[in-house]
Design a protein around this motif. Structure first.
Motif, mmCIF file in Angstrom:
data_model
loop_
_atom_site.group_PDB
_atom_site.id
_atom_site.type_symbol
_atom_site.label_atom_id
_atom_site.label_comp_id
_atom_site.label_asym_id
_atom_site.label_seq_id
_atom_site.Cartn_x
_atom_site.Cartn_y
_atom_site.Cartn_z
ATOM 1 N N TYR A 2 0.840 -1.179 0.000
ATOM 2 C CA TYR A 2 0.000 0.000 0.000
ATOM 3 C C TYR A 2 0.884 1.240 0.000
ATOM 4 O O TYR A 2 2.071 1.176 0.325
ATOM 5 C CB TYR A 2 -0.955 0.021 1.198
ATOM 6 C CG TYR A 2 -0.290 0.291 2.523
ATOM 7 C CD1 TYR A 2 -0.211 1.578 3.035
ATOM 8 C CD2 TYR A 2 0.270 -0.750 3.263
ATOM 9 C CE1 TYR A 2 0.403 1.823 4.249
ATOM 10 C CE2 TYR A 2 0.871 -0.512 4.467
ATOM 11 C CZ TYR A 2 0.934 0.779 4.964
ATOM 12 O OH TYR A 2 1.538 1.025 6.157
ATOM 13 N N LYS A 3 0.321 2.343 -0.391
ATOM 14 C CA LYS A 3 0.980 3.640 -0.319
ATOM 15 C C LYS A 3 0.078 4.537 0.495
ATOM 16 O O LYS A 3 -1.136 4.480 0.383
ATOM 17 C CB LYS A 3 1.177 4.231 -1.715
ATOM 18 C CG LYS A 3 2.177 3.488 -2.556
ATOM 19 C CD LYS A 3 2.405 4.186 -3.874
ATOM 20 C CE LYS A 3 3.437 3.454 -4.679
ATOM 21 N NZ LYS A 3 3.724 4.136 -5.941
ATOM 22 N N ASP A 4 0.683 5.343 1.309
ATOM 23 C CA ASP A 4 -0.083 6.216 2.176
ATOM 24 C C ASP A 4 0.649 7.541 2.293
ATOM 25 O O ASP A 4 1.878 7.578 2.295
ATOM 26 C CB ASP A 4 -0.215 5.556 3.553
ATOM 27 C CG ASP A 4 -1.222 6.238 4.441
ATOM 28 O OD1 ASP A 4 -2.057 7.001 3.919
ATOM 29 O OD2 ASP A 4 -1.178 6.007 5.656
ATOM 30 N N CYS A 5 -0.077 8.599 2.359
ATOM 31 C CA CYS A 5 0.541 9.900 2.571
ATOM 32 C C CYS A 5 -0.407 10.757 3.395
ATOM 33 O O CYS A 5 -1.621 10.556 3.379
ATOM 34 C CB CYS A 5 0.887 10.583 1.261
ATOM 35 S SG CYS A 5 -0.538 11.071 0.282
ATOM 36 N N THR A 6 0.152 11.672 4.120
ATOM 37 C CA THR A 6 -0.670 12.597 4.902
ATOM 38 C C THR A 6 -0.110 13.995 4.741
ATOM 39 O O THR A 6 1.053 14.190 4.391
ATOM 40 C CB THR A 6 -0.676 12.235 6.406
ATOM 41 O OG1 THR A 6 0.671 12.286 6.889
ATOM 42 C CG2 THR A 6 -1.257 10.865 6.644
ATOM 43 N N GLY A 7 -0.933 14.938 5.008
ATOM 44 C CA GLY A 7 -0.529 16.331 4.981
ATOM 45 C C GLY A 7 -1.419 17.094 5.937
ATOM 46 O O GLY A 7 -2.475 16.605 6.361
ATOM 47 N N TYR A 8 -1.006 18.260 6.282
ATOM 48 C CA TYR A 8 -1.779 19.042 7.235
ATOM 49 C C TYR A 8 -1.832 20.492 6.765
ATOM 50 O O TYR A 8 -0.848 21.032 6.262
ATOM 51 C CB TYR A 8 -1.134 18.965 8.624
ATOM 52 C CG TYR A 8 -1.822 19.843 9.628
ATOM 53 C CD1 TYR A 8 -3.015 19.447 10.217
ATOM 54 C CD2 TYR A 8 -1.288 21.080 9.975
ATOM 55 C CE1 TYR A 8 -3.665 20.251 11.130
ATOM 56 C CE2 TYR A 8 -1.932 21.892 10.891
ATOM 57 C CZ TYR A 8 -3.118 21.477 11.472
ATOM 58 O OH TYR A 8 -3.767 22.273 12.364
ATOM 59 N N CYS A 9 -2.975 21.096 6.916
ATOM 60 C CA CYS A 9 -3.115 22.526 6.672
ATOM 61 C C CYS A 9 -4.200 23.046 7.606
ATOM 62 O O CYS A 9 -5.051 22.286 8.067
ATOM 63 C CB CYS A 9 -3.448 22.824 5.215
ATOM 64 S SG CYS A 9 -4.994 22.110 4.641
ATOM 65 N N LEU A 20 -1.518 18.111 -4.698
ATOM 66 C CA LEU A 20 -0.546 18.116 -3.605
ATOM 67 C C LEU A 20 -0.409 16.713 -3.021
ATOM 68 O O LEU A 20 0.701 16.262 -2.720
ATOM 69 C CB LEU A 20 -0.961 19.109 -2.523
ATOM 70 C CG LEU A 20 -0.893 20.591 -2.908
ATOM 71 C CD1 LEU A 20 -1.439 21.458 -1.779
ATOM 72 C CD2 LEU A 20 0.537 20.986 -3.251
ATOM 73 N N ALA A 21 -1.520 16.005 -2.872
ATOM 74 C CA ALA A 21 -1.460 14.628 -2.376
ATOM 75 C C ALA A 21 -0.895 13.693 -3.438
ATOM 76 O O ALA A 21 -0.057 12.833 -3.140
ATOM 77 C CB ALA A 21 -2.847 14.161 -1.950
ATOM 78 N N ALA A 22 -1.323 13.829 -4.677
ATOM 79 C CA ALA A 22 -0.854 12.945 -5.746
ATOM 80 C C ALA A 22 0.648 13.067 -5.952
ATOM 81 O O ALA A 22 1.324 12.068 -6.231
ATOM 82 C CB ALA A 22 -1.594 13.260 -7.042
ATOM 83 N N GLU A 23 1.204 14.252 -5.810
ATOM 84 C CA GLU A 23 2.642 14.455 -6.000
ATOM 85 C C GLU A 23 3.471 13.707 -4.969
ATOM 86 O O GLU A 23 4.630 13.407 -5.199
ATOM 87 C CB GLU A 23 2.969 15.946 -5.979
ATOM 88 C CG GLU A 23 2.504 16.653 -7.233
ATOM 89 C CD GLU A 23 2.625 18.171 -7.153
ATOM 90 O OE1 GLU A 23 2.959 18.702 -6.070
ATOM 91 O OE2 GLU A 23 2.383 18.819 -8.177
ATOM 92 N N LYS A 24 2.888 13.377 -3.841
ATOM 93 C CA LYS A 24 3.626 12.630 -2.820
ATOM 94 C C LYS A 24 3.885 11.196 -3.263
ATOM 95 O O LYS A 24 4.688 10.496 -2.657
ATOM 96 C CB LYS A 24 2.869 12.656 -1.498
ATOM 97 C CG LYS A 24 2.858 14.034 -0.881
ATOM 98 C CD LYS A 24 2.224 14.036 0.482
ATOM 99 C CE LYS A 24 2.309 15.444 1.044
ATOM 100 N NZ LYS A 24 2.061 15.471 2.472
ATOM 101 N N PHE A 25 3.211 10.733 -4.307
ATOM 102 C CA PHE A 25 3.409 9.383 -4.812
ATOM 103 C C PHE A 25 4.493 9.311 -5.881
ATOM 104 O O PHE A 25 4.777 8.232 -6.392
ATOM 105 C CB PHE A 25 2.094 8.821 -5.373
ATOM 106 C CG PHE A 25 1.092 8.511 -4.300
ATOM 107 C CD1 PHE A 25 1.198 7.339 -3.567
ATOM 108 C CD2 PHE A 25 0.068 9.378 -4.026
ATOM 109 C CE1 PHE A 25 0.288 7.042 -2.573
ATOM 110 C CE2 PHE A 25 -0.853 9.088 -3.036
ATOM 111 C CZ PHE A 25 -0.742 7.926 -2.304
ATOM 112 N N LEU A 26 5.089 10.431 -6.237
ATOM 113 C CA LEU A 26 6.167 10.415 -7.223
ATOM 114 C C LEU A 26 7.318 9.571 -6.694
ATOM 115 O O LEU A 26 7.691 9.666 -5.524
ATOM 116 C CB LEU A 26 6.645 11.837 -7.516
ATOM 117 C CG LEU A 26 5.673 12.713 -8.296
ATOM 118 C CD1 LEU A 26 6.186 14.141 -8.382
ATOM 119 C CD2 LEU A 26 5.462 12.152 -9.683
ATOM 120 N N THR A 27 7.891 8.757 -7.542
ATOM 121 C CA THR A 27 8.926 7.822 -7.099
ATOM 122 C C THR A 27 10.333 8.284 -7.428
ATOM 123 O O THR A 27 11.287 7.727 -6.916
ATOM 124 C CB THR A 27 8.712 6.454 -7.770
ATOM 125 O OG1 THR A 27 8.795 6.625 -9.185
ATOM 126 C CG2 THR A 27 7.377 5.866 -7.367
#
Length: 184
Positions: A2-9, A20-27
Motif C-alpha cells: 500500500y501507499k499512504d501519505c498525509t498532509g496538514y493545513c 498536492l497529495a498525488a505528487e507525494k506518490f512520485l517515485t
C-alpha cells in the motif's frame, strides 16, 4: 502493498488541491507508464457476466480501453485474474486490467500464479480458486493478454510456467491492492 501519505493545513479549503497529495506518490524513477488497458470482465456462477469479454485478451477492440495513467499509479500496467469451477463443472473467470501504483517483480511472462483457496474436505468435490497477477512496464498498453490461473477441477489448464503455490498469500494481497487501485 500500500501507499499512504498525509498532509496538514489549517486554512479554510486548503485541502482542495488534490495534486498536492498525488505528487507525494512520485517515485523519482525516470520511466513512467504512459497508458494501460483499463477494463474488467467477469463470469458469475449463475451464468451472468459483467464488463466486456474482449478485456481478457483483446482489449484493443474496446473503445476507450487504453487510458492514460495518473500521477499516482504510473509505474506500469497490471492484469489480475482469478478462476474457479462451478458445482456444474463450468469454469468461471474474472479479469481486471489497469495502471499500477506498484512495481511488482515478475519471474517470467506468466507472472505469479497459484491456488489461493483449496477445499480439501474429503466429503466435498474439492473446490479451488486460482489467481494470477501480471505486471509490465515495457511500453504503452503492455497489458494486452492474460494468463489463466491453474485450477485442477475439470481439467488441466495451467500455463507452462509461473506456477508458484508458495506465493498464494502475496497474490491475494496484491489482488486486493489492484482492486483498490482500480476504485481510486
Amino acid at each position: 502493498m500500500y501507499k499512504d501519505c498525509t498532509g496538514y493545513c489549517n486554512m479554510t479549503a486548503c485541502n482542495s488541491d488534490t495534486m498536492l497529495a498525488a505528487e507525494k506518490f512520485l517515485t523519482g524513477i525516470a520511466y513512467t507508464q504512459e497508458s494501460c488497458f483499463t477494463c474488467k470482465f467477469g463470469e458469475k456462477d449463475d451464468g451472468s457476466v459483467f464488463g466486456n469479454q474482449f478485456c481478457a485478451d483483446e482489449p484493443d477492440k474496446l473503445d476507450y480501453a487504453s487510458q492514460k495513467c495518473a500521477l499516482y499509479n504510473n509505474l506500469g500496467c497490471y492484469t489480475g485474474t482469478n478462476a474457479h469451477y462451478t458445482n456444474e463443472g463450468l469454469s468461471v473467470e474474472e479479469v481486471y486490467k489497469g495502471c499500477s501504483a506498484f512495481e511488482i517483480p515478475m519471474n517470467d511472462e506468466f507472472g505469479l500464479c497459484g491456488i489461493i483457496y483449496s477445499d480439501e474436505n474429503p466429503e466435498s468435490d474439492g473446490y479451488e480458486v486460482g489467481a494470477c497477477k501480471q505486471f509490465c512496464n515495457d511500453g504503452p498498453d503492455c497489458n494486452k493478454g492474460h494468463v489463466r490461473p491453474c485450477i485442477h477441477e475439470g481439467g488441466n489448464d495451467c500455463p507452462q510456467g509461473g506456477q508458484d503455490g508458495s506465493s498464494a498469500m502475496a497474490i491475494t494481497s496484491s489482488l486486493v491492492a489492484i482492486i483498490v487501485s482500480m476504485i481510486l
